[in-house]
Design a protein around this motif. Structure first.
Motif, PDB file in Angstrom:
ATOM      1  N   ASN A 149       0.232 -16.586   5.519  1.00 34.16           N
ATOM      2  CA  ASN A 149      -1.182 -17.300   4.813  1.00 34.16           C
ATOM      3  C   ASN A 149      -2.179 -16.543   4.175  1.00 34.16           C
ATOM      4  N   ALA A 150      -1.940 -15.734   3.689  1.00 36.96           N
ATOM      5  CA  ALA A 150      -3.030 -14.654   2.905  1.00 36.96           C
ATOM      6  C   ALA A 150      -2.811 -13.970   1.921  1.00 36.96           C
ATOM      7  N   ILE A 151      -3.736 -13.648   1.181  1.00 40.84           N
ATOM      8  CA  ILE A 151      -3.630 -12.978  -0.027  1.00 40.84           C
ATOM      9  C   ILE A 151      -4.553 -11.788   0.270  1.00 40.84           C
ATOM     10  N   ASN A 152      -3.974 -10.417   0.360  1.00 41.33           N
ATOM     11  CA  ASN A 152      -4.732  -9.426   0.739  1.00 41.33           C
ATOM     12  C   ASN A 152      -5.124  -8.523  -0.281  1.00 41.33           C
ATOM     13  N   ILE A 153      -6.215  -8.432  -0.724  1.00 41.14           N
ATOM     14  CA  ILE A 153      -6.904  -7.691  -2.196  1.00 41.14           C
ATOM     15  C   ILE A 153      -7.432  -6.177  -1.543  1.00 41.14           C
ATOM     16  N   VAL A 154      -6.585  -5.168  -2.229  1.00 36.96           N
ATOM     17  CA  VAL A 154      -6.781  -3.808  -1.984  1.00 36.96           C
ATOM     18  C   VAL A 154      -7.871  -3.458  -3.140  1.00 36.96           C
ATOM     19  N   LEU A 155      -8.990  -3.041  -2.931  1.00 41.12           N
ATOM     20  CA  LEU A 155      -9.829  -2.558  -3.922  1.00 41.12           C
ATOM     21  C   LEU A 155     -10.283  -1.154  -3.869  1.00 41.12           C
ATOM     22  N   THR A 156      -9.787  -0.356  -5.050  1.00 39.80           N
ATOM     23  CA  THR A 156     -10.221   1.023  -4.890  1.00 39.80           C
ATOM     24  C   THR A 156     -11.311   1.567  -5.757  1.00 39.80           C
ATOM     25  N   SER A 157     -12.189   2.538  -5.212  1.00 38.56           N
ATOM     26  CA  SER A 157     -13.153   2.762  -5.734  1.00 38.56           C
ATOM     27  C   SER A 157     -13.012   3.888  -6.945  1.00 38.56           C
ATOM     28  N   SER A 158     -13.989   4.012  -7.600  1.00 36.11           N
ATOM     29  CA  SER A 158     -13.719   4.804  -9.035  1.00 36.11           C
ATOM     30  C   SER A 158     -13.661   6.099  -8.962  1.00 36.11           C
ATOM     31  N   ASP A 159     -13.696   6.708  -7.834  1.00 34.59           N
ATOM     32  CA  ASP A 159     -13.075   8.213  -7.546  1.00 34.59           C
ATOM     33  C   ASP A 159     -11.661   8.182  -6.982  1.00 34.59           C
ATOM     34  N   VAL A 160     -11.055   7.323  -6.927  1.00 30.00           N
ATOM     35  CA  VAL A 160      -9.637   7.164  -6.584  1.00 30.00           C
ATOM     36  C   VAL A 160      -8.620   6.990  -7.532  1.00 30.00           C
ATOM     37  N   ALA A 161      -7.637   7.660  -7.760  1.00 25.43           N
ATOM     38  CA  ALA A 161      -6.592   7.757  -8.518  1.00 25.43           C
ATOM     39  C   ALA A 161      -5.342   7.111  -8.240  1.00 25.43           C
ATOM     40  N   VAL A 162      -4.760   5.972  -8.826  1.00 24.59           N
ATOM     41  CA  VAL A 162      -3.969   5.123  -8.341  1.00 24.59           C
ATOM     42  C   VAL A 162      -2.608   5.373  -9.392  1.00 24.59           C
ATOM     43  N   GLU A 163      -1.464   5.486  -8.702  1.00 26.76           N
ATOM     44  CA  GLU A 163      -0.007   5.645  -9.754  1.00 26.76           C
ATOM     45  C   GLU A 163      -0.115   4.401 -10.771  1.00 26.76           C
ATOM     46  N   GLY A 164      -0.063   4.801 -12.038  1.00 22.12           N
ATOM     47  CA  GLY A 164      -0.040   4.177 -13.210  1.00 22.12           C
ATOM     48  C   GLY A 164      -1.651   3.515 -13.740  1.00 22.12           C
ATOM     49  N   PHE A 165      -2.548   3.846 -12.851  1.00 22.81           N
ATOM     50  CA  PHE A 165      -3.993   3.281 -13.279  1.00 22.81           C
ATOM     51  C   PHE A 165      -4.384   3.732 -14.598  1.00 22.81           C
ATOM     52  N   CYS A 166      -4.732   3.282 -15.488  1.00 26.35           N
ATOM     53  CA  CYS A 166      -5.182   3.421 -16.862  1.00 26.35           C
ATOM     54  C   CYS A 166      -3.891   3.638 -17.703  1.00 26.35           C
ATOM     55  N   SER A 167      -2.915   4.507 -17.469  1.00 30.10           N
ATOM     56  CA  SER A 167      -2.044   4.733 -18.243  1.00 30.10           C
ATOM     57  C   SER A 167      -0.897   3.317 -18.570  1.00 30.10           C
ATOM     58  N   SER A 168      -0.909   2.694 -17.570  1.00 27.87           N
ATOM     59  CA  SER A 168      -0.120   1.323 -17.794  1.00 27.87           C
ATOM     60  C   SER A 168      -0.426  -0.066 -17.272  1.00 27.87           C
ATOM     61  N   LYS A 169      -1.532   0.107 -16.204  1.00 22.20           N
ATOM     62  CA  LYS A 169      -2.244  -1.168 -15.649  1.00 22.20           C
ATOM     63  C   LYS A 169      -3.536  -0.927 -14.993  1.00 22.20           C
ATOM     64  N   CYS A 170      -4.421  -1.933 -15.028  1.00 20.74           N
ATOM     65  CA  CYS A 170      -5.542  -2.138 -14.429  1.00 20.74           C
ATOM     66  C   CYS A 170      -5.701  -2.716 -12.796  1.00 20.74           C
ATOM     67  N   GLY A 171      -4.267  -3.284 -12.724  1.00 19.17           N
ATOM     68  CA  GLY A 171      -4.036  -4.018 -11.380  1.00 19.17           C
ATOM     69  C   GLY A 171      -2.819  -4.409 -11.180  1.00 19.17           C
ATOM     70  N   THR A 172      -2.470  -4.793 -10.081  1.00 16.63           N
ATOM     71  CA  THR A 172      -1.046  -5.400  -9.852  1.00 16.63           C
ATOM     72  C   THR A 172      -1.168  -6.296  -8.714  1.00 16.63           C
ATOM     73  N   HIS A 173      -0.192  -7.273  -8.800  1.00 17.52           N
ATOM     74  CA  HIS A 173      -0.100  -8.238  -7.612  1.00 17.52           C
ATOM     75  C   HIS A 173       1.508  -8.206  -7.136  1.00 17.52           C
ATOM     76  N   GLY A 174       1.816  -8.613  -5.982  1.00 20.54           N
ATOM     77  CA  GLY A 174       3.051  -8.556  -5.308  1.00 20.54           C
ATOM     78  C   GLY A 174       3.101  -9.580  -4.287  1.00 20.54           C
ATOM     79  N   SER A 175       4.308  -9.237  -3.376  1.00 20.68           N
ATOM     80  CA  SER A 175       4.382  -9.694  -2.098  1.00 20.68           C
ATOM     81  C   SER A 175       5.122  -8.641  -1.356  1.00 20.68           C
ATOM     82  N   LEU A 176       4.996  -8.701   0.223  1.00 22.58           N
ATOM     83  CA  LEU A 176       5.586  -7.865   1.002  1.00 22.58           C
ATOM     84  C   LEU A 176       6.013  -8.809   2.273  1.00 22.58           C
ATOM     85  N   ARG A 177       6.920  -8.268   3.159  1.00 22.79           N
ATOM     86  CA  ARG A 177       7.544  -9.040   4.093  1.00 22.79           C
ATOM     87  C   ARG A 177       6.769  -8.888   5.532  1.00 22.79           C
ATOM     88  N   SER A 178       6.500  -9.843   5.960  1.00 22.96           N
ATOM     89  CA  SER A 178       5.222  -9.758   7.081  1.00 22.96           C
ATOM     90  C   SER A 178       6.316  -9.077   8.406  1.00 22.96           C
TER      91      SER A 178
END
Length: 322
Positions: A149-178
């Motif tokens: 019963n939650a939405i967990n929002i991960v927020l990365t700071s400006s000095d963190v590189a994330v796979e696909g960030f800027c090249s193909s996306k600015c953010g993502t959403h999905g789901s995981l099994r508890s």
């Protein structure tokens, strides 16, 4: 799809590139029924998020107290019951109320409702997984929040590189099994969102219209309502992903196009923030007389935000606050 592989939905939010690609794709479509069906925004008979859902913020990297407040106040502002008598219209809560149409348009004997509430905040200021993250590590961070019963929002700071960030996306959403909860002997799914601060990496792609665009028509950037280009850009992306999360949490809710690259509630209205919007122009917006900042929604604690248009499933148009 194997159960061990979590479902993901990636929102490509490079706005001007999208405009050009989408227009070209539209011209190339033939008249086959399958291709025409992909162009229709519709409900795919899957579940939407319902009931009381807590929103947990997971801060990865360095964020100032004022930056954290911008995001936290936005989450608080989504609730119409808490601040309805104190907030000037149009408000964040009014914007979010458009999501109710997705629930009422489903023909069901038992109407569903959604109630969002602020949950926990988790700080990881020491970069426990480093400053270059794969999506698997984003999911690992998402799993540190509540897993039911939650939405967990991960927020990365400006000095963190994330796979696909800027090249193909600015953010993502999905789901995981508890891994911590069970319902009737089964592990339920929980939703997650990731959004990065693009201020030093790609503001022209992920913080438009508060920065000169990298692609497409060039126009002067607007003044950010919270005086922070990176965080105000994050708000736009977070708002869009949040709308997509509740209306298409598991990949079979509301969307247009193929399931592996869906256009969702707000992503179906790219670059539209006010009436009269077109590529390179965000639309007619409100302007703060003191700061010159552009916005379209009032929030709690006298905040102002710029929020994307939401596709109205009843009228089939992109609905804006102003």
């Amino acid at each position: 799809m194997a159960l061990t592989i979590p479902m993901k939905i990636t929102m490509h939010m490079l706005l001007f590139a999208f405009f050009l690609t989408f227009a070209s794709a539209g011209r190339m479509l033939s008249k086959s029924g399958q291709e025409q069906d992909l162009m229709v925004f519709k409900y795919h008979n899957g579940p939407l998020l319902t009931g009381k859902i807590s929103i947990n913020l997971i801060w990865y990297g360095k964020f100032s107290p004022s930056q954290k407040a911008i995001i936290a106040d936005f989450i608080t502002s989504l609730s119409s019951s808490t601040h309805s008598s104190q907030v000037i219209q149009p408000s964040v809560a009014t914007w979010w109320k458009n999501i109710e149409k997705y629930y009422t348009s489903i023909k069901s004997k038992k109407p569903s409702t959604l109630q969002l509430c602020s949950g926990h905040q988790i700080l990881d200021e020491n970069y426990s997984l480093g400053k270059s993250l794969k999506m698997q590590q984003i999911e690992q961070l998402a799993a540190t929040g509540d897993q039911m019963n939650a939405i967990n929002i991960v927020l990365t700071s400006s000095d963190v590189a994330v796979e696909g960030f800027c090249s193909s996306k600015c953010g993502t959403h999905g789901s995981l099994r508890s891994k911590t909860a069970t319902v009737r002997g089964k592990s339920p799914k929980f939703a997650y969102i990731w959004v990065g601060n693009s201020e030093t990496q790609c503001p022209g792609q992920c913080a438009w219209p508060f920065h000169q665009p990298t692609y497409g028509p060039q126009s002067p950037p607007l003044v950010a309502p919270n005086n922070d280009v990176g965080l105000d850009g994050m708000i736009i992306n977070l708002a869009s992903l949040l709308a997509g999360t509740v209306t298409n949490p598991f990949g079979n809710g509301y969307f247009q196009g193929p399931a592996d690259a869906p256009l969702e509630a707000a992503a179906a209205c790219p670059g539209i923030y006010g009436k009269g919007a077109y590529p390179g122009y965000a639309g007619e917006l409100k302007v703060d007389a003191t700061t010159g900042a552009s916005y379209n929604a009032h929030g709690s604690d006298a905040r102002k935000y710029l929020l994307p248009a939401i596709y109205d499933p009843l009228t089939s148009i992109c609905s804006t606050l102003v």
